[in-house]
Design an enzyme around this catalytic site. Structure first.
Site, PDB file in Angstrom:
ATOM      1  N   GLU A   1     -11.659  -3.676  -3.084  1.00 20.15           N
ATOM      2  CA  GLU A   1     -10.728  -2.675  -3.598  1.00 20.15           C
ATOM      3  C   GLU A   1     -10.539  -2.848  -5.101  1.00 20.15           C
ATOM      4  OE1 GLU A   1      -7.165  -3.213  -0.934  1.00 20.15           O
ATOM      5  OE2 GLU A   1      -8.653  -4.425   0.066  1.00 20.15           O
TER       6      GLU A   1
ATOM      7  N   HIS B   1       0.788  -1.234   0.000  1.00 20.24           N
ATOM      8  CA  HIS B   1       0.000   0.000   0.000  1.00 20.24           C
ATOM      9  C   HIS B   1       0.825   1.291   0.000  1.00 20.24           C
ATOM     10  CE1 HIS B   1      -3.535  -2.378   0.254  1.00 20.24           C
ATOM     11  NE2 HIS B   1      -3.667  -2.468   1.562  1.00 20.24           N
TER      12      HIS B   1
ATOM     13  N   HIS C   1      -9.768   2.271   0.239  1.00 23.15           N
ATOM     14  CA  HIS C   1      -9.691   1.138   1.154  1.00 23.15           C
ATOM     15  C   HIS C   1     -10.806   1.169   2.208  1.00 23.15           C
ATOM     16  CE1 HIS C   1      -7.719  -2.114   3.307  1.00 23.15           C
ATOM     17  NE2 HIS C   1      -6.763  -2.148   2.402  1.00 23.15           N
TER      18      HIS C   1
ATOM     19  N   GLN D   1      -9.847  -6.564  -5.212  1.00 21.48           N
ATOM     20  CA  GLN D   1      -9.377  -7.344  -4.068  1.00 21.48           C
ATOM     21  C   GLN D   1     -10.537  -7.470  -3.096  1.00 21.48           C
ATOM     22  OE1 GLN D   1      -6.048  -8.313  -3.816  1.00 21.48           O
ATOM     23  NE2 GLN D   1      -5.952  -9.105  -1.733  1.00 21.48           N
TER      24      GLN D   1
HETATM   25  C1  BGC Z   1      -4.765  -6.423   1.918  1.00 17.71           C
HETATM   26  C2  BGC Z   1      -4.637  -7.177   3.209  1.00 17.71           C
HETATM   27  C3  BGC Z   1      -4.113  -6.247   4.250  1.00 17.71           C
HETATM   28  C4  BGC Z   1      -5.028  -5.062   4.375  1.00 17.71           C
HETATM   29  C5  BGC Z   1      -4.420  -4.068   5.318  1.00 17.71           C
HETATM   30  C6  BGC Z   1      -5.709  -5.280   2.132  1.00 17.71           C
HETATM   31  O1  BGC Z   1      -5.802  -4.520   0.967  1.00 17.71           O
HETATM   32  O2  BGC Z   1      -5.215  -7.240   0.867  1.00 17.71           O
HETATM   33  O3  BGC Z   1      -3.774  -8.280   3.065  1.00 17.71           O
HETATM   34  O4  BGC Z   1      -3.968  -6.875   5.482  1.00 17.71           O
HETATM   35  O5  BGC Z   1      -5.196  -4.447   3.140  1.00 17.71           O
HETATM   36  O6  BGC Z   1      -5.348  -3.318   5.893  1.00 17.71           O
END
Ligand code: BGC
Length: 375
Positions: A335, A122, A198, A308
């Site tokens: 996501e 991220h 997110h 995702q």
């Molecule tokens: C990921 C997770 C991660 C999370 C963090 C998601 O986008 O796929 O693996 O733990 O973000 O907040």
């Protein structure tokens, strides 16, 4: 007569601008503002300048009640705390994982921070897009209300090449239950870009116990299988015969236990969206989420190739807005994105933005309700 013509012409410009208020300060003393977008469909969205983050999203349920359906905090300090797992933020410069934080571009090797052993997640640690304070401008027109966020990330910030100018616009339609998020970026050097939001949703209201009772449909015949560190192997595999088959609406809790003992600890997978059916439409259907209790539905339409689905496996009972507790799997993320680690996989759609080109993509969140089935 002239006055009437003038007022008709000016009406779109005169619509009240979104309300803006102070939301406090970051630890280093930067002031943070929060904007409120409201429409006639009972939807209220609040977005703040730290991380161009969606802080609240109130939507009607089937009996006309309203709840905030995303996780978050009442203060900047909450967002700055260890408990914040990217709640509601704009995620980037590259969302999701980059294997071992390494990639090569135009003959140069780049090394990024490792913040999710052994990978980069991220966008980095201190100056990823979720942590910086953006500039913002609220606006209104005859179609609704919006906030335009902008941030210029200097060359080399968080290890990424190129000075990247990013704009994220949240726009709430006036007469439809639709919030759009549009991302635009330009660069002065070739660089990877993959932006998403997110938000953690619980359609029963943030702080409700679980999302395992929600039902989900994903417009995806395939997904990208991963290794034990959640880095794609490069394969594109069918969901057929796996717990990832959401081609028909399925209860999230129905098969999740089959994934608990895998590296993903539940759902934490990138789905490859099927090609858009209707070429005339600007967006492809990605996901439909429903909560049988509240009757709320969320439809996600996007211009991205993947999504995702993360079932909140790392939520740990942290306390959020109004003192509510965010238990394990009590919210989920959907996501929209390019595939994880695309920068290291030539067979995935490219995430490289070249100078002189524009990155532009948008995702729509469309809310609704459905009636209870008659027994
Ligand atoms: C990921 C997770 C991660 C999370 C963090 C998601 O986008 O796929 O693996 O733990 O973000 O907040």
């Amino acid at each position: 007569m002239r006055a009437v013509v003038l007022s008709v012409l000016l009406a779109p410009c005169l619509a009240a601008e979104p309300e803006v208020a102070d939301f406090g300060k970051t630890v280093d003393g930067t002031a943070v503002q929060i904007y409120t977008l409201k429409n006639d469909k009972g939807i209220t969205a609040k977005v703040m300048t730290r991380g161009a983050t969606l802080v609240q999203l109130h939507t009607p349920d089937r009996s006309g009640g309203t709840d905030d359906v995303i996780l978050g905090w009442d203060s900047v300090a909450g967002y700055e705390s260890e408990d914040n797992q990217y709640f509601g933020c704009t995620t980037g410069r590259v969302c999701n994982r980059i294997a071992k934080g390494k990639f090569s571009l135009d003959g140069k090797d780049y090394t990024l921070a490792i913040n999710n052993e052994p990978n980069h997640l991220h966008g980095g640690v201190e100056r990823s897009l979720d942590k910086v304070v953006w500039k913002a401008k609220g606006y209104s027109n005859d179609r609704g209300h919006g906030v335009r966020f902008s941030y210029t990330s200097p060359d080399g910030e968080e290890g990424y090449p190129g000075k990247l100018s990013v704009k994220v616009t949240y726009f709430l339609a006036k007469d439809a239950p639709r919030l759009s998020i549009t991302y635009v970026a330009t660069t002065d050097k070739a660089t990877p870009v993959n932006l998403t939001n997110h938000a953690y949703f619980n359609l029963g209201g943030a702080g409700s116990d679980t999302v395992l009772n929600h039902q989900l449909q994903l417009n995806a015949d395939n997904y990208t299988p991963c290794d034990d560190t959640l880095i794609p192997t490069g394969d594109i595999a069918t969901v057929d015969g796996t717990p990832l088959d959401f081609r028909k609406m399925k209860k999230i809790g129905a098969r999740i236990e089959k994934l608990t003992d895998t590296a993903a600890l539940g759902y934490d997978h990138n789905f490859v969206l099927n090609p858009k059916q209707d070429k005339d439409k600007t967006h492809n259907l990605a996901a439909v989420l429903r909560d049988p209790e509240s009757g709320r539905t969320l439809r996600i339409m996007t211009q991205e190739p993947g999504i995702q689905f993360y079932s909140g496996n790392f939520l740990k009972g942290q306390q959020g807005k109004d003192g509510k507790t965010y238990a394990h799997r009590s919210a989920l993320c959907l996501e929209t994105q390019h595939f994880p680690d695309s920068v290291n996989h030539d067979n995935f759609p490219s995430t490289i933005l070249e100078p002189g080109k524009e990155y532009r993509t948008s995702t729509l969140l469309i809310f609704g309700t459905f009636e209870k089935k008659k027994k």
